[in-house]
Structure formats: structure tokens, C-alpha cells
Enzyme design. Structure first.
Site, PDB file in Angstrom:
ATOM      1  N   ASP A   1      35.434  42.893  38.081  1.00  0.00           N
ATOM      2  CA  ASP A   1      35.387  43.257  36.656  1.00  0.00           C
ATOM      3  C   ASP A   1      34.446  42.316  35.902  1.00  0.00           C
ATOM      4  O   ASP A   1      33.441  41.887  36.475  1.00  0.00           O
ATOM      5  CB  ASP A   1      36.818  43.273  36.081  1.00  0.00           C
ATOM      6  CG  ASP A   1      37.449  41.880  36.016  1.00  0.00           C
ATOM      7  OD1 ASP A   1      37.037  40.999  36.789  1.00  0.00           O
ATOM      8  OD2 ASP A   1      38.354  41.681  35.180  1.00  0.00           O
TER       9      ASP A   1
ATOM     10  N   GLY B   1      35.782  35.633  36.608  1.00  0.00           N
ATOM     11  CA  GLY B   1      35.610  35.431  35.170  1.00  0.00           C
ATOM     12  C   GLY B   1      34.480  34.474  34.832  1.00  0.00           C
ATOM     13  O   GLY B   1      33.863  34.590  33.770  1.00  0.00           O
TER      14      GLY B   1
ATOM     15  N   GLU C   1      37.444  39.333  43.923  1.00  0.00           N
ATOM     16  CA  GLU C   1      38.645  40.021  43.421  1.00  0.00           C
ATOM     17  C   GLU C   1      39.332  40.897  44.466  1.00  0.00           C
ATOM     18  O   GLU C   1      40.554  41.073  44.418  1.00  0.00           O
ATOM     19  CB  GLU C   1      38.298  40.862  42.189  1.00  0.00           C
ATOM     20  CG  GLU C   1      37.952  40.041  40.952  1.00  0.00           C
ATOM     21  CD  GLU C   1      36.484  39.658  40.858  1.00  0.00           C
ATOM     22  OE1 GLU C   1      35.735  39.900  41.831  1.00  0.00           O
ATOM     23  OE2 GLU C   1      36.099  39.114  39.808  1.00  0.00           O
TER      24      GLU C   1
ATOM     25  N   GLY D   1      39.600  33.960  36.072  1.00  0.00           N
ATOM     26  CA  GLY D   1      40.561  34.060  34.979  1.00  0.00           C
ATOM     27  C   GLY D   1      41.886  33.467  35.423  1.00  0.00           C
ATOM     28  O   GLY D   1      42.092  33.183  36.610  1.00  0.00           O
TER      29      GLY D   1
HETATM   30  C1  QUE Z   1      40.173  35.856  44.214  1.00  0.00           C
HETATM   31  C2  QUE Z   1      40.113  35.777  42.848  1.00  0.00           C
HETATM   32  C3  QUE Z   1      40.452  34.589  42.177  1.00  0.00           C
HETATM   33  C4  QUE Z   1      40.851  33.488  42.943  1.00  0.00           C
HETATM   34  C5  QUE Z   1      40.902  33.582  44.323  1.00  0.00           C
HETATM   35  C6  QUE Z   1      40.563  34.755  44.937  1.00  0.00           C
HETATM   36  C7  QUE Z   1      40.416  34.465  40.750  1.00  0.00           C
HETATM   37  C8  QUE Z   1      40.832  33.224  40.187  1.00  0.00           C
HETATM   38  C9  QUE Z   1      41.227  32.155  41.008  1.00  0.00           C
HETATM   39  C10 QUE Z   1      41.696  30.883  40.550  1.00  0.00           C
HETATM   40  C11 QUE Z   1      41.429  29.743  41.292  1.00  0.00           C
HETATM   41  C12 QUE Z   1      41.896  28.498  40.895  1.00  0.00           C
HETATM   42  C13 QUE Z   1      42.645  28.380  39.754  1.00  0.00           C
HETATM   43  C14 QUE Z   1      42.930  29.516  39.012  1.00  0.00           C
HETATM   44  C15 QUE Z   1      42.459  30.744  39.409  1.00  0.00           C
HETATM   45  O1  QUE Z   1      41.209  32.322  42.350  1.00  0.00           O
HETATM   46  O2  QUE Z   1      40.040  35.419  40.032  1.00  0.00           O
HETATM   47  O3  QUE Z   1      43.683  29.383  37.907  1.00  0.00           O
HETATM   48  O4  QUE Z   1      43.133  27.153  39.352  1.00  0.00           O
HETATM   49  O5  QUE Z   1      40.838  33.086  38.857  1.00  0.00           O
HETATM   50  O6  QUE Z   1      40.633  34.868  46.297  1.00  0.00           O
HETATM   51  O7  QUE Z   1      39.725  36.852  42.131  1.00  0.00           O
END
Ligand code: QUE
Length: 349
Positions: free
Chosen positions: A144, A113, A136, A65
Site C-alpha cells: 500500500d 510505510g 507486506e 507503519g
Molecule cells: C512486513 C511488514 C512490516 C514488518 C515486517 C514484515 C511492517 C512493519 C514492521 C515493523 C518493524 C519493526 C517495528 C514496527 C513495525 O515490520 O509493515 O513497529 O518496530 O511496520 O515482514 O509489512
């Protein structure tokens, strides 16, 4: 309206195509809303016989997400964070309860997500590029998007292992433990999608025919150790078991586990215990939404997003800092169901 996801009907197939390549297709609230509207419309449309979920361009599939935006809201009144989770979980639930068959193409990164929209599908295609994780606990959140449901139903203690360590699985691993249903080399995906569009009723045989026997799944070689060393209910006891084991594997695993949020880890263990007993996915989403409402304004989530995704110092300062300092009282607060009127509800159809 958003350009970050394509929703279209192509012949008899409803297509959801993630198209936010600069953020590895991480989900925003408008993306979830657009997919929710499309799937809800297709539900009542006899012309749509199959739903096909993939990413449209660049690397895939979906990194999670838009947690940066969620954390920004969490630092303030949290209203946008709650709106995001509420909508995202409505999408997870609508996909889960869809009577129409869904094919998800889990090619590339499938985290957080992304897992929540891929796993409700009847047909879940892994490739040699699949990198599956529920990471997460690395950012002070917890697994989740239905993670409690899916992880608590994996063999042995693999779900606890994935939730606590954020371990990455290959496509072969995903097939071996039932997270994916088919292993198809990525160079066959274009032809498979074309065949699905031409004859959606034949989805099962199209996918069966394109699938190959996956390579060896490393997770199977680790399962005995996972089941033994993650058997305990308490985080402290899992850490002690790993510390007492003199394998290189256990040493590496415990080193990683000690970098995760102790609060996140304890939330995950309690969630998986409760989720294993549920019989209704809507109950799962209601429970997780309650957790998310609490967690999205707590220190560890804001700090985890700062350390991993904003400042990228990879040095989060968790509070509480140790498993022992995470009390049952704080967990009881986080697990208190939301009052009527604030609780999650499925999309009214
Ligand atoms: C743990 C996470 C997430 C994560 C890295 C973690 C996560 C998530 C993102 C993410 C990665 C690249 C993106 C972005 C989000 O990284 O939930 O917008 O460009 O969305 O160690 O839970």
C-alpha cells in the site's frame, strides 16, 4: 501531539525528522498527523523553500507503519485502523503533490510505510546502508502507501517481483531502477544536510556533487529472469514458471514466495495491473484505502502480524492456504470501492 517526529523550520528548510528509534521509526497515526499538519502549513509559507525528510537518531529510516496497533484495532471494530490508513495516505498524497521540492534521506531500512513517505520526494537519497523492501505480503497485507503506483511503474516485472517476494534491494539497486535519485555515502550525509540548510535553492547541485557512482546493482543481473519468470498475470502461473526453472535463484525465490499470504499476493497482482492504468495519485490512494479497510480486519493480516511480529514463530497459517483457493469472488469483494462517505479523501487545503 507526539514526540515521535520532529517538525521544525530551520532557516528556509522545513524539516520532518522521524524519531521513534525503539520501533525503527515505524509510523503511528499521531506521527502522520503531525507531518501532515506541518507540510500543509509550509505549503502556504513562502519562507519554506525545501522540505528535508530524514530520521533523527539511531538506525533508520522507517520500518513501516505501526502494524501491531493496526492489527489490534482490526481484531475489534477496526476504527483506529481505518483512521491510521486514512491519515497515512493523506500524508503520502500531500507529499506526492507538494510543489515544494522534497529531499528524503533513505539511509537504513526503508520498508512499507517508509517507502510511502520517501518515494514522493523529488530527490531520494540512497546510501550503502539502504535496505529497501515492500514486505507486506509477509504479514498478510499488500503493498500500500502508493505501492501499486510505484511498483507498477518499475521496469519490466520488477514491481511484481518486489510485491510478491518482499525482496530486499540495496541502495545501488534502488538507484539502478529509479527508486532513488542519488547514491551518497552515509558518512557524507551530515555535510550534505548542512549544505541544504545553508542553500536550499541549490539542492540539485548539492546532491549531484555529493553523489558517487553506485556499486554494481544485483537487481540488474536478475532482471532478465525476473521479467521472464514473473511475466504471468496469475499467481499460479508465476509459481509454475519458477518451479519449472532449474536455477538456484528460482528455487530460492519460489521457496520464499510460498511462505507469503496467497491472498496478499493475488491482491498485489490485481492492484499493480489496475494501478498501471491510473493517471491520478489520488485515485491510487482512494483505491488502496478501500483495500486496506477490507484487509485490516481479515484473517491473514491479523495472523501475519501475530506470526511475524508478536509471537515471532514465523509460521503464519494463511486462509485461504493455497493460491487456487483464493477465489475471484473474494477478490471482487476486497476490490469493491467504498461507498461515498466512507471513501478516502485527500486533505482539504
Ligand atoms: C512486513 C511488514 C512490516 C514488518 C515486517 C514484515 C511492517 C512493519 C514492521 C515493523 C518493524 C519493526 C517495528 C514496527 C513495525 O515490520 O509493515 O513497529 O518496530 O511496520 O515482514 O509489512
Amino acid at each position: 501531539m507526539t514526540d515521535d517526529v520532529l517538525t521544525l523550520v530551520d532557516g528556509k528548510v522545513g524539516r520532518l525528522r522521524l524519531k521513534r528509534p525503539k520501533a525503527l521509526h515505524a509510523l503511528t497515526e499521531p506521527m502522520c498527523a503531525a507531518m501532515l499538519d506541518a507540510v500543509a502549513a509550509w505549503r502556504a509559507d513562502p519562507a519554506v523553500e525545501l522540505i528535508l525528510l530524514d530520521h533523527a537518531e539511531g538506525r533508520g529510516f522507517c520500518a513501516g507503519g505501526d502494524v501491531r496497533a493496526v492489527a489490534e484495532s482490526g481484531q475489534g471494530d477496526g476504527a483506529a485502523a481505518r483512521a491510521f490508513f486514512h491519515r497515512e495516505y493523506q500524508l503520502n498524497h500531500l507529499l506526492f503533490t507538494s510543489a515544494k521540492p522534497i529531499v528524503s534521506v533513505m539511509d537504513g531500512v526503508v520498508m512499507g510505510g517508509g517507502v510511502g513517505i520517501a518515494l514522493p520526494a523529488r530527490y531520494r537519497v540512497a546510501t550503502e546502508r539502504t535496505m529497501f523492501a515492500m514486505p507486506e505480503a509477509t504479514i498478510g497485507l499488500y503493498p500500500d502507501v502508493g505501492g501499486g503506483w510505484y511498483l507498477s511503474r518499475l521496469p519490466g516485472r520488477i514491481g511484481q517481483y518486489l510485491a510478491l517476494t518482499a525482496a530486499r534491494l540495496s541502495g545501488a539497486d534502488a538507484v539502478a531502477i529509479g527508486l532513488a535519485t542519488h547514491y551518497i555515502p552515509s558518512d557524507r550525509l551530515d555535510a550534505v544536510k548542512a549544505a541544504l540548510l545553508a542553500d536550499p535553492q541549490a539542492a540539485a547541485s548539492i546532491l549531484d556533487d555529493a553523489a558517487i557512482v553506485p556499486p554494481d546493482a544485483p537487481i540488474l543481473a536478475q532482471q532478465a529472469q525476473i521479467d521472464r519468470l514473473f511475466a504471468a498475470e496469475a499467481l499460479e502461473d508465476i509459481l509454475a514458471a519458477l518451479d519449472a526453472d532449474d536455477s538456484d535463484w528460482a528455487r530460492d525465490v519460489v521457496a520464499g514466495l510460498r511462505t507469503k499470504s496467497p491472498l496478499s499476493c493475488k491482491i498485489a497482482l490485481r492492484l499493480l495491473r489496475e494501478s498501471a492504468l491510473r493517471t491520478d495519485f489520488g485515485d491510487e490512494m482512494r483505491a488502496e484505502y478501500g483495500l486496506s479497510v477490507h484487509v485490516c480486519q481479515r484473517h491473514d493480516f491479523l495472523e501475519g502480524v501475530r506470526a511475524l511480529l508478536i509471537d515471532k514463530d514465523n509460521a503464519p497459517r494463511w486462509d485461504p492456504a493455497t493460491p487456487e483457493a483464493v477465489t475471484e469472488t473474494v477478490l471482487d469483494t476486497i476490490f469493491t470501492p467504498l461507498p461515498d462517505g466512507e471513501a478516502w479523501e485527500p486533505l482539504r487545503l
